[in-house]
Enzyme design. Structure first.
Site, short mmCIF file in Angstrom:
data_model
loop_
_atom_site.label_atom_id
_atom_site.label_comp_id
_atom_site.label_asym_id
_atom_site.label_seq_id
_atom_site.Cartn_x
_atom_site.Cartn_y
_atom_site.Cartn_z
N GLU A 1 0.84 -1.21 0.00
CA GLU A 1 0.00 0.00 0.00
C GLU A 1 0.87 1.26 0.00
OE1 GLU A 1 -3.09 0.00 -0.53
OE2 GLU A 1 -3.84 -1.95 0.07
N ASP B 1 -4.22 -9.83 -8.08
CA ASP B 1 -4.59 -8.95 -9.20
C ASP B 1 -3.48 -8.13 -9.86
OD1 ASP B 1 -4.49 -7.53 -6.81
OD2 ASP B 1 -6.50 -6.72 -6.92
N GLU C 1 -18.51 -6.09 -3.07
CA GLU C 1 -17.16 -6.63 -2.99
C GLU C 1 -17.14 -8.08 -3.46
OE1 GLU C 1 -15.13 -4.23 -3.02
OE2 GLU C 1 -13.88 -4.66 -1.29
N GLU D 1 -12.11 0.19 -9.99
CA GLU D 1 -11.81 -0.82 -11.02
C GLU D 1 -12.76 -0.78 -12.21
OE1 GLU D 1 -11.32 -1.25 -7.84
OE2 GLU D 1 -9.27 -1.99 -7.71
#
Ligand code: DMJ
Length: 520
Positions: free
Chosen positions: A77, A212, A305, A325
């Site tokens: 992050e 991902d 989600e 996204e």
């Protein structure tokens, strides 16, 4: 909307990481290192707000002389949001602010140096957590998520390019290669592994959270740094997911060693895949996925989600933290095909943010996609990504739509380099493929090789567009089951003919065809 969120953060959230958008106060979400300020700064520049952008750079360097902070942070992050924000703002300011003197670069380098102890493991795969002052905490678990170890190269590589110090590039590339070397013979990756022993601790594969962005970085880092190792890995990795990771055209979690179905779960985080596909010309699949998502938004104002696509029911995770996204994919597909229907869809999504997530001082995460209750949080990626992509979708002549920029997984633009970094930047190539792989002349190997040379044919995309109506009513899972039949055999033949013709697959970046030589 951006001004409202940004001003709301500055007035009520700063100096904390994020805005608590219901109580209009600040909240810590990561390392209390001015997360939203740094993550969203380049959005100001991309929206043409140059004076606030210059002031923000000043503010960052005033409040944060260095990262000597006694906080345990997520390497991933902090890399995508903070280091990515810093190097991207530095690149933009260097080009667009005449008074800028490179003040952000020492800060980025300081942060990069504080990342390096995390890579000091037996495998070179990093720990997931690092203390910015003291290095890896003594009792820290060596288990790290796949995306966390494999999505560091765009930011750390750009830092290497800017500073001339190869350590960041090499550490991030080695980590990516070491994770890839542990793939199964199906070329699939698990979702967590032990960074000391290199053993998988979670063997479910797929394109959702925890894996991902690794896929994204293979392709994007290849494009930025022209490192052929990454291209080879990218082709194999992409083909493996498309071959083993889908059921009825849906991407689902599968066991990495057998390809068996894990569960029939759709995750909102998967939506980036369509934009990713569009960025290298896989337009048919990208269009089909975006259209599916569009149909999902007939049922839910915001994608949940998680959704069980067998029973078509919400699971325990029915929230949406205003994730980017889906708009990201709408944006990248629009850039590739310029289909006005995509702008219309993007506008619909924008209206939902405006109408359903707005609060007195900003925009709040959605706690449940059916009740539309809100959570007291505005994530930094709402300003850094969601609104940025929406803005770019409607501003065709924006410099960031036409130049050779590549977007990191946190939507921070970095420049495509003219030349490959070599040779001191190179680390050993990935190990040879595992023995269970079919030999090179085996028929199984040929589609992968052919795919790499396949043409990106606009006709193929138009064909699918014309056969899949945007307005098709949502009819639930039965209709979804029929998806694979929607592209009739002629469509497939068209793809094959294009492949046989052997035309080059031209990469499509955010700015259309990549102008690799014009960048620096
Ligand atoms: C962002 O921080 C990045 O896009 C990351 O790759 C995963 N998802 C969040 C936003 O959803």
């Amino acid at each position: 909307m951006f001004r409202k969120g940004w001003n709301g953060y500055l007035r009520h959230g700063f100096p904390h990481d994020d805005l608590a958008a219901l109580s209009c106060t600040g909240r810590k979400s990561q390392g209390e290192y001015y997360l939203t300020l740094i993550d969203s700064a380049d959005t100001l520049a991309m929206m043409g707000l140059m004076e606030p952008f210059a002031k923000t750079i000043q503010l960052i360097t005033t409040v944060l002389p260095n990262f000597d902070l006694n906080v345990n942070v997520s390497l991933f992050e902090t890399n995508i949001r903070i280091l990515g924000g810093l190097v991207s703002s530095h690149l933009i300011a260097t080009e667009k602010l005449p008074a800028y003197r490179g003040e952000l670069l020492p800060l980025a380098r300081d942060l990069g140096n504080r990342f390096l102890p995390a890579f000091n493991t037996r495998t070179g795969i990093p720990y997931g957590t690092v203390n910015l002052r003291h290095g890896v905490p003594p009792a820290e678990t060596p288990v790290v998520c796949t995306a966390c170890a494999g999505s560091l190269l765009l930011e750390m590589g750009t830092l290497s390019h800017l500073t001339g110090d190869p350590r960041y590039y090499n550490a991030a590339k080695r980590a990516l290669v070491e994770v890839w070397n542990r793939r199964s013979y199906l070329d699939l990756l698990g979702n967590h592994l032990d960074s000391q022993s290199g053993v998988w601790t979670a063997t479910t594969s797929g394109i959702a959270g925890a894996i991902d962005s690794l896929y994204e970085y293979l392709w994007k880092a290849y494009t930025v740094f022209h490192d052929n190792d990454l291209y080879d890995m990218f082709v194999q990795a992409y083909q493996a997911i498309e071959t083993h990771g889908t059921r009825d055209g849906w991407h689902v979690p599968v066991e990495m060693n057998t390809g068996d179905t894990g569960s029939s779960t759709f995750a909102n985080l998967q939506c980036f895949w369509a934009g990713y596909q569009a960025s290298f010309g896989e337009l048919v699949k990208s269009t089909i996925m975006v259209q599916r998502m569009a149909h999902l938004t007939n049922q839910f104002a915001f994608l949940p989600e998680l959704l069980n696509i067998r029973t078509w029911t919400l699971t325990g995770h029915a929230d949406n933290p205003l994730r980017p996204e889906l708009v990201e994919s709408v944006y990248f597909l629009y850039q590739a095909v310029k289909e006005p229907g995509l702008q219309e869809f993007g506008f619909e999504l924008l209206k939902r943010f405006y109408e359903k997530a707005q609060t007195q001082c900003g925009f709040a995460s959605i706690a449940h996609v059916e009740s539309l209750y809100k959570n007291d949080h505005m994530e930094s990626f709402f300003l850094a990504e969601s609104l940025k992509y929406l803005y770019l979708l409607f501003d065709p002549s924006n410099d960031f739509n036409t130049g050779s920029w590549i977007y990191t997984t946190e939507a921070h633009p970095v420049r495509v380099l003219v030349n490959r970094l070599r040779p001191k930047w190179d680390i050993p190539r990935p190990r040879p493929i595992p023995p269970l792989r079919p030999p090179r002349d085996h028929p199984d190997a040929s589609p992968r090789v052919r795919w790499a040379h396949q043409a990106c044919d606009a006709r193929e995309w138009r064909y699918v567009r014309d056969h899949l109506a945007w307005s098709k009513p949502y009819t639930g899972v039965n209709w979804v089951r029929h998806w694979p039949n929607v592209v009739p055999p002629e469509g497939i033949d068209m793809l094959r003919r294009a492949a046989d013709a052997g035309r080059d697959r031209r990469p499509v970046g955010a700015g259309g065809m990549l102008n690799v030589t014009g960048a620096w």
